[in-house]
Design a protein around this motif. Structure first.
Motif, short mmCIF file in Angstrom:
data_model
loop_
_atom_site.label_atom_id
_atom_site.label_comp_id
_atom_site.label_asym_id
_atom_site.label_seq_id
_atom_site.Cartn_x
_atom_site.Cartn_y
_atom_site.Cartn_z
N SER A 88 37.89 45.33 36.84
CA SER A 88 38.20 45.54 38.26
C SER A 88 39.54 44.91 38.63
O SER A 88 40.29 45.48 39.43
N LEU A 89 39.85 43.77 38.03
CA LEU A 89 41.15 43.14 38.32
C LEU A 89 42.30 43.94 37.73
O LEU A 89 43.37 44.03 38.34
N TYR A 90 42.09 44.54 36.55
CA TYR A 90 43.14 45.41 35.98
C TYR A 90 43.43 46.57 36.93
O TYR A 90 44.58 46.86 37.25
N VAL A 91 42.38 47.24 37.35
CA VAL A 91 42.56 48.41 38.23
C VAL A 91 43.15 47.99 39.57
O VAL A 91 44.07 48.63 40.08
N LEU A 92 42.65 46.90 40.14
CA LEU A 92 43.19 46.38 41.40
C LEU A 92 44.68 46.08 41.27
O LEU A 92 45.48 46.44 42.14
N SER A 93 45.06 45.46 40.17
CA SER A 93 46.47 45.10 39.94
C SER A 93 47.37 46.31 39.86
O SER A 93 48.51 46.27 40.32
N LEU A 94 46.87 47.37 39.28
CA LEU A 94 47.70 48.56 39.06
C LEU A 94 47.69 49.53 40.22
O LEU A 94 48.66 50.26 40.43
N THR A 95 46.59 49.54 40.97
CA THR A 95 46.48 50.55 42.04
C THR A 95 46.60 49.95 43.43
O THR A 95 46.89 50.69 44.38
N PRO A 105 33.28 39.67 41.58
CA PRO A 105 32.31 38.58 41.41
C PRO A 105 31.07 38.95 40.61
O PRO A 105 30.44 38.08 40.00
N ILE A 106 30.71 40.23 40.59
CA ILE A 106 29.56 40.66 39.77
C ILE A 106 29.86 40.37 38.30
O ILE A 106 28.99 39.90 37.56
N GLY A 107 31.08 40.64 37.88
CA GLY A 107 31.48 40.30 36.52
C GLY A 107 31.47 38.81 36.28
O GLY A 107 31.08 38.33 35.22
#
Length: 130
Positions: A88-95, A105-107
């Motif tokens: 989720s952080l990868y996708v958040l960072s890129l998009t 937080p689930i992760g």
């Protein structure tokens, strides 16, 4: 179906962490800077890599004590943590899609559960030896 052992999974996840980190630092630098998410991406890579190493350690332990079945769940928790937390952080960072931060937080909970189960696995392992 190909069945991978824990050490192979750790190798794949570790290699991916290195590749993603390198690609982020070199190929995605402009995108990460424009989204102001370089630190977020680096956090994702760090947790990904730490937990790939943790899976490797569990895999080594599994080889010496295959009777500790709880270790399979530990590996799954770490794997799910990598997918959800780092993913989720990868996708958040890129998009820049900010709602993804709500599932991160689930992760993190999966990571915590994995570490907790690991602690209880040691106790279970010690009881088997006696």
């Amino acid at each position: 179906m190909i069945k991978l052992n824990t050490i192979q999974i750790a190798g794949i996840l570790g290699g991916l962490a290195v590749a993603i980190g390198a690609f982020g630092a070199h190929g995605l630098e402009a995108i990460l800077e424009s989204n102001a998410r370089t630190e977020t991406f680096e956090t994702a890579v760090k947790y990904h890599f730490y937990h790939a190493l943790a899976i490797l350690a569990v895999g080594i332990w599994q080889r010496s004590e295959p009777v500790v079945k709880r270790l399979n769940t530990v590996v799954w928790m770490f794997f799910i943590g990598i997918l959800i937390f780092s993913g989720s952080l990868y996708v958040l960072s890129l998009t820049g899609i900010s709602w993804l931060g709500a599932i991160t937080p689930i992760g993190g909970v999966a990571f915590i559960l994995g570490w907790g189960l690991l602690a209880f696995s040691v106790k279970k392992s010690q009881n088997k030896i006696k």
